[in-house]
Design a protein around this motif. Structure first.
Motif, PDB file in Angstrom:
ATOM      1  N   LEU A  92     -17.675   9.071   1.767  1.00 15.63           N
ATOM      2  CA  LEU A  92     -16.291   9.490   1.562  1.00 15.63           C
ATOM      3  C   LEU A  92     -15.413   8.285   1.230  1.00 15.63           C
ATOM      4  CD1 LEU A  92     -14.255  11.857   1.731  1.00 15.63           C
ATOM      5  CD2 LEU A  92     -13.857  11.202   4.112  1.00 15.63           C
ATOM      6  N   PRO A  93     -14.762   8.283   0.067  1.00 17.62           N
ATOM      7  CA  PRO A  93     -13.842   7.173  -0.259  1.00 17.62           C
ATOM      8  C   PRO A  93     -12.588   7.269   0.611  1.00 17.62           C
ATOM      9  CG  PRO A  93     -13.783   8.841  -1.984  1.00 17.62           C
ATOM     10  CD  PRO A  93     -14.864   9.265  -1.034  1.00 17.62           C
ATOM     11  N   LEU A  94     -12.244   6.168   1.246  1.00 18.45           N
ATOM     12  CA  LEU A  94     -11.144   6.174   2.207  1.00 18.45           C
ATOM     13  C   LEU A  94      -9.884   5.545   1.618  1.00 18.45           C
ATOM     14  CD1 LEU A  94     -13.027   5.130   5.475  1.00 18.45           C
ATOM     15  CD2 LEU A  94     -12.560   7.428   4.605  1.00 18.45           C
ATOM     16  N   ALA A  95      -8.740   5.998   2.082  1.00 21.10           N
ATOM     17  CA  ALA A  95      -7.441   5.454   1.696  1.00 21.10           C
ATOM     18  C   ALA A  95      -6.805   4.798   2.916  1.00 21.10           C
ATOM     19  CB  ALA A  95      -6.541   6.553   1.141  1.00 21.10           C
ATOM     20  N   TYR A  96      -5.763   4.033   2.681  1.00 17.85           N
ATOM     21  CA  TYR A  96      -5.065   3.321   3.748  1.00 17.85           C
ATOM     22  C   TYR A  96      -4.049   4.240   4.406  1.00 17.85           C
ATOM     23  CZ  TYR A  96      -1.784   0.024   5.900  1.00 17.85           C
ATOM     24  OH  TYR A  96      -0.948  -0.643   6.768  1.00 17.85           O
ATOM     25  N   ALA A  97      -4.172   4.396   5.714  1.00 18.30           N
ATOM     26  CA  ALA A  97      -3.189   5.161   6.493  1.00 18.30           C
ATOM     27  C   ALA A  97      -2.330   4.175   7.265  1.00 18.30           C
ATOM     28  CB  ALA A  97      -3.897   6.114   7.443  1.00 18.30           C
ATOM     29  N   PRO A  98      -1.073   4.007   6.903  1.00 19.82           N
ATOM     30  CA  PRO A  98      -0.244   2.993   7.575  1.00 19.82           C
ATOM     31  C   PRO A  98      -0.007   3.341   9.036  1.00 19.82           C
ATOM     32  CG  PRO A  98       1.097   4.369   6.139  1.00 19.82           C
ATOM     33  CD  PRO A  98      -0.319   4.736   5.866  1.00 19.82           C
ATOM     34  N   PRO A  99       0.005   2.343   9.921  1.00 24.05           N
ATOM     35  CA  PRO A  99       0.373   2.588  11.322  1.00 24.05           C
ATOM     36  C   PRO A  99       1.796   3.128  11.422  1.00 24.05           C
ATOM     37  CG  PRO A  99      -0.552   0.388  11.025  1.00 24.05           C
ATOM     38  CD  PRO A  99      -0.314   0.941   9.662  1.00 24.05           C
ATOM     39  N   ALA A 100       2.132   3.653  12.593  1.00 22.06           N
ATOM     40  CA  ALA A 100       3.432   4.308  12.781  1.00 22.06           C
ATOM     41  C   ALA A 100       4.597   3.371  12.464  1.00 22.06           C
ATOM     42  CB  ALA A 100       3.551   4.836  14.206  1.00 22.06           C
ATOM     43  N   VAL A 101       4.489   2.093  12.865  1.00 21.68           N
ATOM     44  CA  VAL A 101       5.594   1.162  12.643  1.00 21.68           C
ATOM     45  C   VAL A 101       5.772   0.871  11.156  1.00 21.68           C
ATOM     46  CG1 VAL A 101       4.140  -0.882  12.978  1.00 21.68           C
ATOM     47  CG2 VAL A 101       6.609  -1.028  13.401  1.00 21.68           C
ATOM     48  N   VAL A 102       4.671   0.805  10.406  1.00 18.12           N
ATOM     49  CA  VAL A 102       4.756   0.602   8.953  1.00 18.12           C
ATOM     50  C   VAL A 102       5.305   1.855   8.288  1.00 18.12           C
ATOM     51  CG1 VAL A 102       3.436   0.108   6.863  1.00 18.12           C
ATOM     52  CG2 VAL A 102       2.896  -1.090   8.986  1.00 18.12           C
ATOM     53  N   GLN A 103       4.887   3.022   8.767  1.00 20.94           N
ATOM     54  CA  GLN A 103       5.384   4.273   8.197  1.00 20.94           C
ATOM     55  C   GLN A 103       6.879   4.410   8.406  1.00 20.94           C
ATOM     56  OE1 GLN A 103       3.579   6.530   6.353  1.00 20.94           O
ATOM     57  NE2 GLN A 103       5.568   7.469   5.957  1.00 20.94           N
ATOM     58  N   GLU A 104       7.378   3.980   9.572  1.00 29.33           N
ATOM     59  CA  GLU A 104       8.819   4.023   9.823  1.00 29.33           C
ATOM     60  C   GLU A 104       9.565   3.126   8.834  1.00 29.33           C
ATOM     61  OE1 GLU A 104      12.099   3.301  13.415  1.00 29.33           O
ATOM     62  OE2 GLU A 104       9.998   2.731  13.701  1.00 29.33           O
ATOM     63  N   LEU A 105       9.042   1.908   8.624  1.00 33.95           N
ATOM     64  CA  LEU A 105       9.666   1.004   7.654  1.00 33.95           C
ATOM     65  C   LEU A 105       9.603   1.592   6.252  1.00 33.95           C
ATOM     66  CD1 LEU A 105      10.959  -1.789   7.129  1.00 33.95           C
ATOM     67  CD2 LEU A 105       8.649  -2.678   6.768  1.00 33.95           C
ATOM     68  N   ARG A 106       8.481   2.221   5.916  1.00 32.54           N
ATOM     69  CA  ARG A 106       8.329   2.840   4.594  1.00 32.54           C
ATOM     70  C   ARG A 106       9.338   3.964   4.387  1.00 32.54           C
ATOM     71  NH1 ARG A 106       2.369   4.508   2.604  1.00 32.54           N
ATOM     72  NH2 ARG A 106       2.179   2.240   2.753  1.00 32.54           N
TER      73      ARG A 106
END
Length: 325
Positions: A92-106
């Motif tokens: 299965l090709p995987l993608a990057y799942a940002p951590p919660a703190v990175v997602q908040e900044l995003r």
């Protein structure tokens, strides 16, 4: 659900609004287990729901998984079966799942950059209207400047245009207030331990300020996951497309395969760096003689991103060629 022990496959369908049922089902899965979610635009709510409940959670690259599926039908059931099959086979090709703190900044950077684009559209409408009536307009195109201009020169404009410009003042005032609030949130986030060091390093690079640093950190996440400078350029979609046929090769336009906010921020940084840094301007002029000014600016944006990758990984601040000498 794919059982690796017996090879059986079972299907369970839930409505997205039934969060409690979804959480109960996944929490009851026999252990050890792995749950894969495809990268669609609205996957994040499910990720945050399941992350504390399941043993291992991975994000599947939807494009890569679809390419490995061959010529299967495109249905939800077929997609789910394909993901489960590839996961069980370890392919299965995987993608990057940002951590919660990175997602908040995003979330905050994308919100702020969206407001900035709305602000620019309103300013463009103001400029168009001023050109229509052959007036120079305010020296500073912002809400306060437009208010001063209308108070001084409203009698020289047609009444309908004055009324429209006051409507634009209302829009600009709201957008500028929301921009200030969003930028305060970005400063708060960049002052946290996770981002403080990388943000300070990025802002030593010419053309990079608060907004560009925050956008790059939000969209790239962990610079350490890229092992080569070409990999980070490909992620941003700043790499040129390659066309090869009949033994001939040529470079095309950039791929534009990565986050659009990242390319937008890097392009803004590139033009600022070209204006304010002599060494970068010299490099840009050299490239522009062959490729043109816009293509040369894209090359500078790619170079800035590579510098960011290199400096953050090493924990070093940027040094200009004069400082390095």
């Amino acid at each position: 659900v794919y059982c690796a022990g017996c090879g059986e496959i079972s299907y369970h369908k839930f409505s997205c609004k039934c969060r409690a049922q979804i959480a109960e089902f996944f929490a009851a899965l026999p252990r050890p287990h792995t749950v894969a979610i495809e990268t669609v635009g609205f996957y994040r709510w499910l990720w945050e729901l399941l992350e504390p409940l399941v043993e291992r959670l991975v994000l599947a690259d939807a494009t890569g998984a679809r390419a490995l599926a061959g010529r299967r039908l495109k249905t939800d059931r077929e997609d789910a079966f394909n993901v489960a099959e590839l996961l069980a086979a370890g392919r299965l090709p995987l993608a990057y799942a940002p951590p919660a703190v990175v997602q908040e900044l995003r979330d905050w950077t994308r919100h702020r950059n969206g407001l900035s684009r709305q602000h620019a559209r309103v300013l463009h409408q103001v400029k168009s209207l001023m050109n229509l009536v052959n007036r120079p307009g305010p020296a500073r195109l912002e809400a306060a400047g437009l208010i001063r201009y209308l108070k001084a020169f409203a009698d020289k404009l047609p009444p309908r245009h004055t009324l429209i410009l006051w409507k634009h003042v209302e829009q600009l005032t709201l957008l500028e207030r929301q921009l200030d609030e969003a930028e305060r949130e970005l400063r708060r986030l960049l002052d946290e331990e996770t981002f403080r060091g990388p943000a300070q390093i990025l802002q030593t690079i010419p053309g990079v300020g608060l907004i560009v640093a925050a956008t790059v950190l939000a969209e790239v996440g962990d610079f350490g996951r890229f092992t080569h400078r070409k990999a980070v350029a490909r992620y941003a979609g700043l790499n040129p497309r390659l066309y090869a046929s009949g033994g001939k090769q040529r470079d095309g336009h950039i791929a534009k395969a990565g986050p659009p906010d990242l390319r937008w921020a890097l392009q803004q940084a590139a033009w600022t760096a070209i204006r304010c840094d002599p060494a970068i301007k010299k490099k840009w002029l050299s490239i522009s003689r062959k490729a043109g000014k816009k293509a040369a600016a894209v090359a500078i944006a790619r170079k800035l991103l590579v510098w960011m990758w290199y400096l953050v990984r090493r924990g070093e601040a940027y040094r200009s060629p004069a400082q390095a000498a």
